[in-house]
Structures are given as C-alpha cells and as structure tokens.
Design an enzyme around this catalytic site. Structure first.
Site, mmCIF file in Angstrom:
data_model
loop_
_atom_site.group_PDB
_atom_site.id
_atom_site.type_symbol
_atom_site.label_atom_id
_atom_site.label_comp_id
_atom_site.label_asym_id
_atom_site.label_seq_id
_atom_site.Cartn_x
_atom_site.Cartn_y
_atom_site.Cartn_z
ATOM 1 N N SER A 1 0.774 -1.318 -0.059
ATOM 2 C CA SER A 1 0.098 -0.014 -0.153
ATOM 3 C C SER A 1 0.952 1.254 0.208
ATOM 4 O O SER A 1 0.388 2.389 -0.148
ATOM 5 C CB SER A 1 -0.924 0.108 1.253
ATOM 6 O OG SER A 1 -0.112 0.025 2.462
ATOM 7 N N HIS B 1 -39.045 23.129 -12.867
ATOM 8 C CA HIS B 1 -39.269 22.213 -14.136
ATOM 9 C C HIS B 1 -38.515 22.756 -15.293
ATOM 10 O O HIS B 1 -38.767 22.573 -16.290
ATOM 11 C CB HIS B 1 -40.667 22.135 -14.242
ATOM 12 C CG HIS B 1 -41.758 21.759 -13.346
ATOM 13 N ND1 HIS B 1 -41.588 20.268 -12.908
ATOM 14 C CD2 HIS B 1 -42.233 22.197 -12.565
ATOM 15 C CE1 HIS B 1 -42.582 20.273 -11.779
ATOM 16 N NE2 HIS B 1 -43.148 21.562 -11.296
ATOM 17 N N SER C 1 -13.278 24.961 -29.658
ATOM 18 C CA SER C 1 -13.397 23.557 -30.391
ATOM 19 C C SER C 1 -12.352 23.746 -31.532
ATOM 20 O O SER C 1 -11.930 24.614 -31.817
ATOM 21 C CB SER C 1 -14.908 23.819 -31.030
ATOM 22 O OG SER C 1 -14.701 22.773 -32.056
ATOM 23 N N LYS D 1 -16.945 28.353 -31.264
ATOM 24 C CA LYS D 1 -17.269 27.654 -30.047
ATOM 25 C C LYS D 1 -16.508 28.228 -28.717
ATOM 26 O O LYS D 1 -15.470 28.777 -28.804
ATOM 27 C CB LYS D 1 -17.264 26.279 -29.914
ATOM 28 C CG LYS D 1 -18.009 25.512 -30.962
ATOM 29 C CD LYS D 1 -19.653 25.607 -30.493
ATOM 30 C CE LYS D 1 -19.805 24.650 -29.215
ATOM 31 N NZ LYS D 1 -20.144 23.413 -29.442
ATOM 32 N N GLU E 1 -18.483 21.097 -17.078
ATOM 33 C CA GLU E 1 -18.831 19.692 -17.559
ATOM 34 C C GLU E 1 -18.092 19.108 -16.688
ATOM 35 O O GLU E 1 -18.426 17.765 -16.287
ATOM 36 C CB GLU E 1 -18.604 19.713 -18.870
ATOM 37 C CG GLU E 1 -19.959 20.626 -19.653
ATOM 38 C CD GLU E 1 -19.460 20.730 -21.334
ATOM 39 O OE1 GLU E 1 -20.165 20.144 -21.787
ATOM 40 O OE2 GLU E 1 -18.491 21.593 -21.438
ATOM 41 N N TYR F 1 -9.795 -6.000 12.898
ATOM 42 C CA TYR F 1 -9.197 -5.533 11.547
ATOM 43 C C TYR F 1 -9.258 -6.700 10.307
ATOM 44 O O TYR F 1 -9.021 -7.820 10.860
ATOM 45 C CB TYR F 1 -7.685 -5.251 11.938
ATOM 46 C CG TYR F 1 -6.993 -4.861 10.423
ATOM 47 C CD1 TYR F 1 -7.316 -3.389 10.186
ATOM 48 C CD2 TYR F 1 -6.249 -5.912 9.954
ATOM 49 C CE1 TYR F 1 -6.651 -3.294 9.137
ATOM 50 C CE2 TYR F 1 -5.672 -5.322 8.529
ATOM 51 C CZ TYR F 1 -5.758 -3.823 8.081
ATOM 52 O OH TYR F 1 -5.114 -3.624 7.089
ATOM 53 N N GLN G 1 -7.741 -1.722 3.916
ATOM 54 C CA GLN G 1 -6.621 -1.156 3.254
ATOM 55 C C GLN G 1 -7.337 -0.322 2.178
ATOM 56 O O GLN G 1 -6.740 0.675 1.526
ATOM 57 C CB GLN G 1 -5.493 -2.036 2.829
ATOM 58 C CG GLN G 1 -4.355 -1.340 2.249
ATOM 59 C CD GLN G 1 -3.156 -2.282 1.980
ATOM 60 O OE1 GLN G 1 -2.382 -2.583 2.800
ATOM 61 N NE2 GLN G 1 -2.980 -2.847 0.729
ATOM 62 N N LYS H 1 -8.194 3.933 1.683
ATOM 63 C CA LYS H 1 -7.464 5.174 1.499
ATOM 64 C C LYS H 1 -7.573 5.787 -0.048
ATOM 65 O O LYS H 1 -7.833 6.937 -0.132
ATOM 66 C CB LYS H 1 -5.903 4.823 1.842
ATOM 67 C CG LYS H 1 -5.806 4.634 3.274
ATOM 68 C CD LYS H 1 -4.308 4.149 3.620
ATOM 69 C CE LYS H 1 -4.226 2.957 4.567
ATOM 70 N NZ LYS H 1 -5.165 2.206 4.808
#
Ligand code: ARG
Length: 459
Positions: free
Chosen positions: A22, A154, A275, A281, A288, A315, A320, A323
């Site tokens: 790890s 709406h 673009s 554009k 996004e 445990y 592990q 994380k």
C-alpha cells in the site's frame, strides 16, 4: 525488510508483494505516521516502558526522517507500507532503539490513528475551501442585490426572483457542506492508538498522554471497534459527495445560463475552452468536468461502503481499501472547490437580459391571482380566472403587462388600475418579502445571515 518476516520460511512471491503493498498510496500518510509515532514513543518513555535514552533516540530519529522526507532527501519506497518504511528507516538509522518503537502497538491501531489524523486535517482544509467559495458567492450577491432574474421550476420560468437570493441559495448549500465537514472532523477526532492489534495491550500505557500529544478530543472506548471503525472515512466521502452534488447543480445552471439561448451570464475566457473544428465555440468545459467528476466521488463513497460491509470483527485487510478512494475524492473535491471559487469570481452577469427574461412568459401570473385573492376572491377561483387570462393572451399574442384594464375587467370586475404595477417583474420579486424570499430586503437579510454563519465557521 518485512516487519513480519520471522515466521516465514519462504519469501512472498513478487506478484503477491505487488498486490499486497500500500506504500504507493499510503505514503501520503508519512507525516501523520511520524507524528503518531513521536507521540507513541514519548508516551512509552513517560510510562517507563522504554528507557529515556531509547525514547530520545527514537524522537531524534523520527524527526530527522521527517525533515529528510520534507527536504526531498529521502525517497519513500521499497517497503510494504508507510509504517514499515518509517520503522525500517528508523532502525537503519538508530539500531535497536528503533526496534523498540513498535512496543505496545500494532499496525492496526497505527494505521487507524494515522488515517484519522489525515482525515481530520483534510476536513479542515475542505472547510477553508468552502468558506472561500461562499465568500465569492456573497460578493456576487452583494453586487447584484438590486437585480432580478427568472426563477425556474421544471426548468420553465416560474416567478421573478432576486439575483442575490439566487446566489444565496448556493451559499446555503455550501454552508451546510462546511458544517458537515466540521462534523466529519469531529468524527475523526477520536484516537484508536492503544487498541493494539485488536484486544488492547498488557503494557502499562497511558492513552491520555498520546491523546493529548496528538490533540485528539477523545479516546476510542473499545479496541475491537477502534482498529476497525472507518465510519469517519465513509462520512467524509458522503460529505464530499453532497458537496459535489451541490457543485454539479451550480455547474448545470452555469452551463445553461452562459448559453446564447439564456444569455444570462458571461463565462470568463480564462475559464472557457474552444473547439478544434468549430471556430465560434466557447465551451463551459470546467463546469462539465466538475459535473462529471461528481460521479467519481459518488463511486468512491459506494466503494468504501461496500468494502466495509460484512467485515467480521476486527481488522481485516479489506480496510486497506479505505485510502485510495478517499484520497481521490479529497483531491477531486478540493480541485473543484478551488477552481469554482476562482471562476465564479470572474463571471459577468447580463443584468438587462435577465430582467427582460424575468418579465417574459407570464411570470407574474401568480401575482395577478394573489391580487384577486387579496381582494377577497377565493384563491382557487382567482387561479382559474388568471388561467383564463393567460389562455387569452396566448391566443391573441398578448402579455400580462400590455392587457388593458378593460380587458382585465372582462375577466373579473375586481381588477383596478393598480394591476399594471402588479404585473411588473421587479415589483413581483420585491413583493415576496417573507424570510428567505425574493424581495431586495429579504435577499439582503439573507446575505447578512450567511455572513454571520460564515464568520462562525472555524478553520
Ligand atoms: N497497509 C495496511 C492498511 O492500510 C496497514 C495495516 C496492516 N495491518 C495488517 N494487519 N496487515 O490497512
């Protein structure tokens, strides 16, 4: 060297080592690990479990390791995990004293302690970033407190609202997020060190000393739970998920409002993209991406919830898996909060277009119904009358503000000259002065309340 090598006659296979390790991700815990070890060694010394000389040697060794890592002189590599790395490094530097550090401790209570220290300070950092974002939104609220825009339900125009009220709505969400991260910090603020592998320890340790040294508020009260509780991590991920949900809503509004169809906001060039084929554009990629990254943080939450499900006490190595997802969610959320605070600070508002849009599409129809109701017409009847007026307007290409009094009166004799003021969008927004409503005074009171709560947040 592996901390557990003694029992094995054969070495582990290379692929098993690679699969089990790890260090590649828990190296992020180096500071928490050294901090917790410093406190542990100090406690062992004060309790007479280690000699003062050994405790002092360990302290000096750990401090040197920390400074070498931070100074870029020591690369973290070559061991199973961060705990093994620090201990092996210590032993290589100070010999037998280093081999005594792990007395009355297990990696199980060690990793739980390290991770809590990490999550605790990360939660503080997230609160700081949320505060910054709310401050930016409050500035926008202040700047546009006299302006109106259409409010939607709406995604259809509903009623005119105040621009400050709009930004305040997001401040409310992010204040709740900040509050949640304060709670997450509190959840993480319980020290499992001293739980041993699972059952506690027979050494005469004093957990109060380590608690105090590490600044934890509480000590875990059950060693089995202490080593295997990851609720704080799940709560962190839930708080992060909800903060991302809030960001993604703001993203969606920003994407819509900056489109030419809406034309409400102007995105700064510095936070827009173009673009490769369509020269005209200007795309809202940042929004996004934040919206898209929300799914990834939800994924981190679900992965942990699933990983901790059905784990027998105490445990298990499944833990592990706590994380990487949290580190990923942490980085994602922090990046998104930081860039959003910057970007929102630079958006421009097309207040004329917003005011115009706020008046279109019969947004004052409710005001007309309320006007009749306030003059004694039952609200449901008033609703029906105004429905008829809207239908007539639609058929004849008219608006509520260009209808004459005579035309209004044809629908109800209750209408008088003052109806012309009622159907103005600005008056409509301003008339809703209930707490949290769309009037200028309510929106300004909202700003004051947000400011007060912002000032009370710690970190
Ligand atoms: N890398 C391990 C983890 O993150 C550390 C604890 C190892 N404990 C054990 N019993 N193998 O959970």
């Amino acid at each position: 060297m592996k901390l557990w090598q003694g029992r094995f006659a054969e070495p582990t296979a290379a692929d098993a080592d690679a699969f089990n390790e790890s260090l590649s991700f828990d190296k992020k815990l180096y500071k928490a690990d050294i901090t917790a070890s410093l406190a542990h060694a100090e406690m062992l010394g004060r309790c007479g479990i280690l000699s003062e000389a050994d405790a002092a040697a360990i302290k000096g060794g750990l401090e040197a390791i920390l400074s070498d890592i931070e100074g870029g002189r020591l690369e973290i590599s070559g061991q199973e995990d961060i705990h093994s790395f620090v201990e092996n490094e210590l032993v290589s530097r100070i010999g037998d004293a280093g081999k005594r550090l792990h007395t009355a401790r297990s990696r199980n209570d060690q990793v739980a302690t390290d991770f809590r220290l990490y999550v605790r300070s990360s939660a503080e950092e997230v609160v700081g970033l949320l505060k910054k974002l709310v401050s930016t939104l409050v500035s926008l609220s202040e700047k546009y407190a006299e302006n109106i825009m259409p409010g939607y339900t709406h995604l259809r125009k509903a009623q005119p609202i105040n621009c400050a009220q709009y930004f305040n709505a997001y401040s409310e969400m992010f204040l709740r997020d900040a509050d949640r991260f304060c709670l997450v910090r509190r959840r993480a603020d319980v020290m499992p060190l001293g739980s041993g592998a699972l059952a506690g320890t027979s050494y005469p340790i004093d957990r109060e000393i380590t608690r105090e040294l590490l600044g934890f508020s509480e000590i875990s009260q059950n060693s089995l739970d202490g080593v295997s509780d990851r609720d704080f991590a799940a709560e962190y991920l839930f708080a992060a998920s909800l903060a991302m949900a809030h960001l993604s809503r703001l993203c969606e509004d920003a994407i819509l409002y900056t489109s030419t169809e809406f034309g409400f906001w102007e995105m700064p060039d510095a936070y827009s993209t173009g673009s490769s084929i369509m020269p005209q554009k200007k795309n809202p990629d940042i929004c996004e991406l934040v919206r898209g990254k929300t799914g990834r943080v939800y994924g981190d939450l679900v992965a942990l919830l699933t990983a901790i499900k059905g784990i027998p006490l105490a445990y298990n190595k499944d833990l592990q898996e706590d994380k990487e997802g949290l580190f990923d969610a942490e980085k994602t959320l922090k990046d998104c909060l930081a860039i959003f605070a910057e970007m929102m600070g630079q958006i421009g508002l097309n207040t004329e277009r917003m005011e115009e849009a706020a008046a279109e599409d019969f947004t004052c129809a409710t005001d007309v119904a309320d006007y009749l109701a306030k003059k004694g017409v039952p609200f449901r009847t008033a609703h029906g009358i105004v429905g008829g007026i809207v239908r007539e307007c639609l058929e004849r290409g008219r608006t509520l503000s260009d209808m004459t009094l005579a035309e209004y009166k044809a629908h109800s004799p209750v209408f008088e000259e003052d109806i012309t003021e009622i159907v103005k969008a600005k008056n409509s927004a301003n008339s809703r002065s209930s707490v949290g409503g769309s009037s200028v005074s309510a929106a300004r009171a909202g700003i004051d309340s947000i400011r007060r709560r912002l000032a009370l947040l710690p970190y």
